[in-house]
Scaffold this motif. Structure first.
Motif, short mmCIF file in Angstrom:
data_model
loop_
_atom_site.label_atom_id
_atom_site.label_comp_id
_atom_site.label_asym_id
_atom_site.label_seq_id
_atom_site.Cartn_x
_atom_site.Cartn_y
_atom_site.Cartn_z
N UNK A 23 -17.12 45.34 -77.85
CA UNK A 23 -17.62 46.41 -78.73
C UNK A 23 -19.03 46.11 -79.23
N UNK A 24 -19.30 44.84 -79.53
CA UNK A 24 -20.67 44.48 -79.94
C UNK A 24 -21.65 44.73 -78.80
N UNK A 25 -21.20 44.49 -77.56
CA UNK A 25 -22.06 44.74 -76.39
C UNK A 25 -22.44 46.22 -76.31
N UNK A 31 -24.44 38.68 -75.91
CA UNK A 31 -23.30 37.81 -76.20
C UNK A 31 -23.40 36.52 -75.39
N UNK A 32 -23.26 35.40 -76.07
CA UNK A 32 -23.15 34.10 -75.41
C UNK A 32 -21.67 33.71 -75.50
N UNK A 33 -21.01 33.63 -74.34
CA UNK A 33 -19.57 33.40 -74.29
C UNK A 33 -19.27 31.96 -73.92
N UNK A 34 -18.64 31.23 -74.82
CA UNK A 34 -18.36 29.80 -74.61
C UNK A 34 -17.48 29.56 -73.39
N UNK A 189 -18.65 48.77 -85.72
CA UNK A 189 -19.83 49.62 -85.95
C UNK A 189 -20.39 49.40 -87.35
N UNK A 190 -19.50 49.34 -88.35
CA UNK A 190 -19.94 49.10 -89.74
C UNK A 190 -20.58 47.72 -89.89
N UNK A 191 -19.92 46.72 -89.30
CA UNK A 191 -20.41 45.35 -89.41
C UNK A 191 -21.75 45.20 -88.68
#
Length: 205
Positions: A23-25, A31-34, A189-191
């Protein structure tokens, strides 16, 4: 010094961490995914894979030369010395690669998605920490369905992770994922708007 505003995102197994990251994408956030980084540092040709083969032999390689993760897990699962050796090899490589990827991001802030953010004390790499949270019974149900796994296996994984309370104590923001994807979507979305404001108000160091 890297000036990227880093937002650590974590959550227990089955909490919906991947859904939140996706969702952030959609808001254009890098995004850096570990998990991806952990795979990258042991690809064929890396010093990570070379060191593992030197220590455990060719039995940890598949026929195509890639790491046989299942075999490696078996070897270190009951051998704490081997497990500690592996962690001390991989953790610095993973951290270094994550820092490199963070420096390369170009969005207003970046998400650092790490399942064991709290356990591995990687909160120190973050300006803010977001925890995707849901009840333990919901975690269990989702993880069993998603992984087609048995309840006992998922319970063991949950026991090995930080407790829900420990994660929440480390959180600056909590995404409540006990209900629908639509609810999570609205919260992200709010964050996102709050984080944009925070990132733009943080002076470069």
């Amino acid at each position: 010094m890297n000036n990227t505003f880093v937002v650590g995102l974590t959550g227990g197994i089955g909490s919906g961490k991947s859904a939140a990251t996706d969702l952030f994408k959609t808001h254009g956030i890098d995004v850096v995914d570990a998990d991806e980084v952990a795979r990258d540092v042991v690809l064929p040709g890396t010093t990570g894979l070379q060191s593992i083969v030197e220590r455990f032999g060719d039995s940890v390689l598949l026929s195509d030369g890639t790491l046989d993760r299942a075999q490696l897990r078996k070897l270190v699962f009951t051998d704490s010395t081997a497990k500690n050796w592996l962690n001390s090899l991989l953790h610095p490589l993973i951290r270094e690669r994550m820092q490199q990827l963070i420096a390369d991001t170009s969005s207003a802030y970046c998400i650092l998605s790490v399942p064991l953010l709290v356990e591995n004390k990687l909160t120190t790499m973050c300006n803010k920490v977001v925890v995707v949270d849901c009840s333990e019974s919901t975690q269990l149900t989702r993880a069993v369905e998603r992984d087609s796994s048995d309840v006992e296996t998922i319970k063991n994984i949950m026991d090995a992770q930080a407790t829900r309370e420990e994660r929440l104590n480390a959180a600056d923001y909590v995404l409540d994922n006990n209900s629908s994807l639509l609810s999570l979507e609205q919260q992200v979305a709010d964050l996102h708007h709050q984080l944009l404001a925070q990132a733009s108000n943080t002076p470069s160091s």
